[in-house]
Design a protein around this motif. Structure first.
Motif, PDB file in Angstrom:
ATOM      1  N   GLY A   1       6.819  80.072  14.744  1.00 31.38           N
ATOM      2  CA  GLY A   1       5.574  79.966  15.388  1.00 31.38           C
ATOM      3  C   GLY A   1       4.176  80.294  14.593  1.00 31.38           C
ATOM      4  N   ALA A   2       4.852  80.851  13.431  1.00 24.39           N
ATOM      5  CA  ALA A   2       3.309  81.149  12.388  1.00 24.39           C
ATOM      6  C   ALA A   2       3.116  79.708  11.823  1.00 24.39           C
ATOM      7  CB  ALA A   2       3.967  82.191  11.581  1.00 24.39           C
ATOM      8  N   ASN A   3       2.089  79.818  11.206  1.00 23.72           N
ATOM      9  CA  ASN A   3       1.857  78.527  10.248  1.00 23.72           C
ATOM     10  C   ASN A   3       2.450  78.510   9.041  1.00 23.72           C
ATOM     11  OD1 ASN A   3       0.205  79.852   8.588  1.00 23.72           O
ATOM     12  ND2 ASN A   3      -1.718  79.738   9.535  1.00 23.72           N
ATOM     13  N   THR A   4       2.664  77.592   8.361  1.00 24.34           N
ATOM     14  CA  THR A   4       3.400  77.557   6.926  1.00 24.34           C
ATOM     15  C   THR A   4       2.983  78.539   5.963  1.00 24.34           C
ATOM     16  OG1 THR A   4       3.700  75.272   7.495  1.00 24.34           O
ATOM     17  CG2 THR A   4       4.462  75.909   5.169  1.00 24.34           C
ATOM     18  N   ASN A   5       1.434  78.521   5.957  1.00 25.96           N
ATOM     19  CA  ASN A   5       1.032  79.618   4.654  1.00 25.96           C
ATOM     20  C   ASN A   5       1.314  81.123   5.117  1.00 25.96           C
ATOM     21  OD1 ASN A   5      -0.140  77.792   3.319  1.00 25.96           O
ATOM     22  ND2 ASN A   5      -2.085  77.470   4.255  1.00 25.96           N
ATOM     23  N   MET A   6       1.306  81.599   6.542  1.00 29.17           N
ATOM     24  CA  MET A   6       1.782  82.552   6.764  1.00 29.17           C
ATOM     25  C   MET A   6       3.202  82.985   6.737  1.00 29.17           C
ATOM     26  SD  MET A   6       0.969  85.466   7.864  1.00 29.17           S
ATOM     27  CE  MET A   6      -0.825  85.420   8.602  1.00 29.17           C
ATOM     28  N   GLN A   7       3.861  82.039   6.862  1.00 33.86           N
ATOM     29  CA  GLN A   7       5.374  82.083   6.645  1.00 33.86           C
ATOM     30  C   GLN A   7       5.894  82.495   5.304  1.00 33.86           C
ATOM     31  OE1 GLN A   7       7.735  78.997   8.301  1.00 33.86           O
ATOM     32  NE2 GLN A   7       7.043  78.994  10.140  1.00 33.86           N
ATOM     33  N   VAL A   8       5.109  81.616   4.267  1.00 32.56           N
ATOM     34  CA  VAL A   8       5.263  81.766   3.050  1.00 32.56           C
ATOM     35  C   VAL A   8       4.779  83.175   2.501  1.00 32.56           C
ATOM     36  CG1 VAL A   8       4.797  81.184   0.660  1.00 32.56           C
ATOM     37  CG2 VAL A   8       5.311  79.374   2.442  1.00 32.56           C
ATOM     38  N   ASP A   9       3.585  83.653   3.148  1.00 28.34           N
ATOM     39  CA  ASP A   9       3.005  85.045   2.694  1.00 28.34           C
ATOM     40  C   ASP A   9       3.813  86.193   3.379  1.00 28.34           C
ATOM     41  OD1 ASP A   9       0.832  83.813   1.458  1.00 28.34           O
ATOM     42  OD2 ASP A   9      -0.559  84.237   2.981  1.00 28.34           O
ATOM     43  N   ALA A  10       4.326  85.814   4.359  1.00 30.85           N
ATOM     44  CA  ALA A  10       5.413  86.937   5.200  1.00 30.85           C
ATOM     45  C   ALA A  10       6.836  86.962   3.895  1.00 30.85           C
ATOM     46  CB  ALA A  10       5.873  86.525   6.372  1.00 30.85           C
TER      47      ALA A  10
ATOM     48  N   LEU B   1       9.855  77.551   6.470  1.00 28.06           N
ATOM     49  CA  LEU B   1       9.980  78.312   5.508  1.00 28.06           C
ATOM     50  C   LEU B   1      11.439  78.295   5.061  1.00 28.06           C
ATOM     51  CD1 LEU B   1       9.441  80.794   3.779  1.00 28.06           C
ATOM     52  CD2 LEU B   1      10.143  82.310   5.507  1.00 28.06           C
ATOM     53  N   LYS B   2      12.537  77.853   5.776  1.00 26.80           N
ATOM     54  CA  LYS B   2      13.823  77.928   5.798  1.00 26.80           C
ATOM     55  C   LYS B   2      13.916  76.288   4.655  1.00 26.80           C
ATOM     56  CE  LYS B   2      16.739  79.584   9.302  1.00 26.80           C
ATOM     57  NZ  LYS B   2      17.632  79.025  10.501  1.00 26.80           N
ATOM     58  N   SER B   3      13.184  75.405   5.155  1.00 27.85           N
ATOM     59  CA  SER B   3      13.236  74.179   4.240  1.00 27.85           C
ATOM     60  C   SER B   3      12.493  74.257   2.994  1.00 27.85           C
ATOM     61  CB  SER B   3      12.599  73.196   4.965  1.00 27.85           C
ATOM     62  OG  SER B   3      11.281  73.073   4.793  1.00 27.85           O
ATOM     63  N   LYS B   4      11.464  75.204   2.738  1.00 34.23           N
ATOM     64  CA  LYS B   4      10.836  75.321   1.578  1.00 34.23           C
ATOM     65  C   LYS B   4      11.891  76.142   0.732  1.00 34.23           C
ATOM     66  CE  LYS B   4       5.974  75.389   2.268  1.00 34.23           C
ATOM     67  NZ  LYS B   4       5.437  75.004   0.983  1.00 34.23           N
ATOM     68  N   LEU B   5      12.674  77.166   1.333  1.00 36.77           N
ATOM     69  CA  LEU B   5      13.488  78.001   0.582  1.00 36.77           C
ATOM     70  C   LEU B   5      14.794  77.108   0.043  1.00 36.77           C
ATOM     71  CD1 LEU B   5      13.725  81.557   2.735  1.00 36.77           C
ATOM     72  CD2 LEU B   5      13.078  81.066  -0.078  1.00 36.77           C
ATOM     73  N   ASN B   6      15.192  76.462   0.905  1.00 41.45           N
ATOM     74  CA  ASN B   6      16.578  75.566   0.457  1.00 41.45           C
ATOM     75  C   ASN B   6      16.047  74.472  -0.561  1.00 41.45           C
ATOM     76  OD1 ASN B   6      18.604  76.720   2.155  1.00 41.45           O
ATOM     77  ND2 ASN B   6      17.820  75.602   3.990  1.00 41.45           N
ATOM     78  N   THR B   7      14.799  74.198  -0.384  1.00 39.00           N
ATOM     79  CA  THR B   7      14.463  73.008  -1.466  1.00 39.00           C
ATOM     80  C   THR B   7      14.221  73.673  -2.695  1.00 39.00           C
ATOM     81  OG1 THR B   7      13.184  71.601   0.426  1.00 39.00           O
ATOM     82  CG2 THR B   7      12.526  71.425  -2.165  1.00 39.00           C
ATOM     83  N   LYS B   8      13.744  74.732  -2.818  1.00 39.00           N
ATOM     84  CA  LYS B   8      13.383  75.551  -3.978  1.00 39.00           C
ATOM     85  C   LYS B   8      14.923  76.098  -4.541  1.00 39.00           C
ATOM     86  CE  LYS B   8      10.282  77.896  -6.257  1.00 39.00           C
ATOM     87  NZ  LYS B   8       9.022  77.412  -6.921  1.00 39.00           N
ATOM     88  N   ILE B   9      15.752  76.593  -3.709  1.00 37.81           N
ATOM     89  CA  ILE B   9      17.137  76.985  -4.231  1.00 37.81           C
ATOM     90  C   ILE B   9      17.904  75.700  -4.833  1.00 37.81           C
ATOM     91  CG2 ILE B   9      19.134  77.772  -3.406  1.00 37.81           C
ATOM     92  CD1 ILE B   9      17.782  79.374  -1.465  1.00 37.81           C
ATOM     93  N   ASN B  10      17.748  74.518  -4.330  1.00 36.08           N
ATOM     94  CA  ASN B  10      18.287  73.389  -4.666  1.00 36.08           C
ATOM     95  C   ASN B  10      17.828  73.070  -6.057  1.00 36.08           C
ATOM     96  OD1 ASN B  10      20.029  73.205  -2.567  1.00 36.08           O
ATOM     97  ND2 ASN B  10      19.060  71.904  -1.416  1.00 36.08           N
TER      98      ASN B  10
END
Length: 137
Positions: free
Chosen positions: A62-71, A104-113
């Protein structure tokens, strides 16, 4: 004697007023600083949660993308995540199991790959890979 006593009392009251206002200003500044630092530390605590088996999770649904990354960047889970390096499959499982929030999950998975491909192809060193994994944008 009365005149000198009155002058002495007036000077004392003036000095007392100066000291109390000066100390009050210092305390007000200190309190504002303390409150700001506390608010900054506690800003992301609302995203901490515990799943059904008692593990800490980061629930940024429910949080925006920037807040998800900051968290994520201020989360204690990030350090736990980085401890799994260079086991990229465990890192992916960790991201999928312990993070709630699709962006956040998609950003993390993309970064890991991306880092996994670069690391195993010899494009970056272990230190560079860990540094890149620790900074999510």
């Amino acid at each position: 004697m009365d005149k000198s006593l009155m002058i002495f009392i007036a000077i004392g009251v003036g000095f007392l007023y100066f000291v109390t206002s000066f100390v009050g200003d210092i305390q007000a500044e200190d309190e504002a600083y303390r409150n700001n630092s506390y608010n900054e530390e506690e800003k992301y605590n609302k995203y901490k949660a515990v799943d059904s088996i008692g593990q800490d999770v980061l629930d940024v649904t429910g949080a925006n993308t920037n807040m998800q990354v900051d968290a994520w960047n201020h989360s204690a889970l990030k350090e736990e995540f980085l401890a799994f390096f260079p086991d990229f499959s465990t890192m992916k499982e960790f991201a999928n199991d312990r993070v709630r929030g699709d962006a956040l999950k998609s950003k993390l998975n993309t970064k890991i790959n991306t880092i996994e491909d670069k690391f195993f192809s010899g494009g970056i060193t272990a230190e560079d890979a860990k540094r890149e994994l620790s900074t999510l944008k």
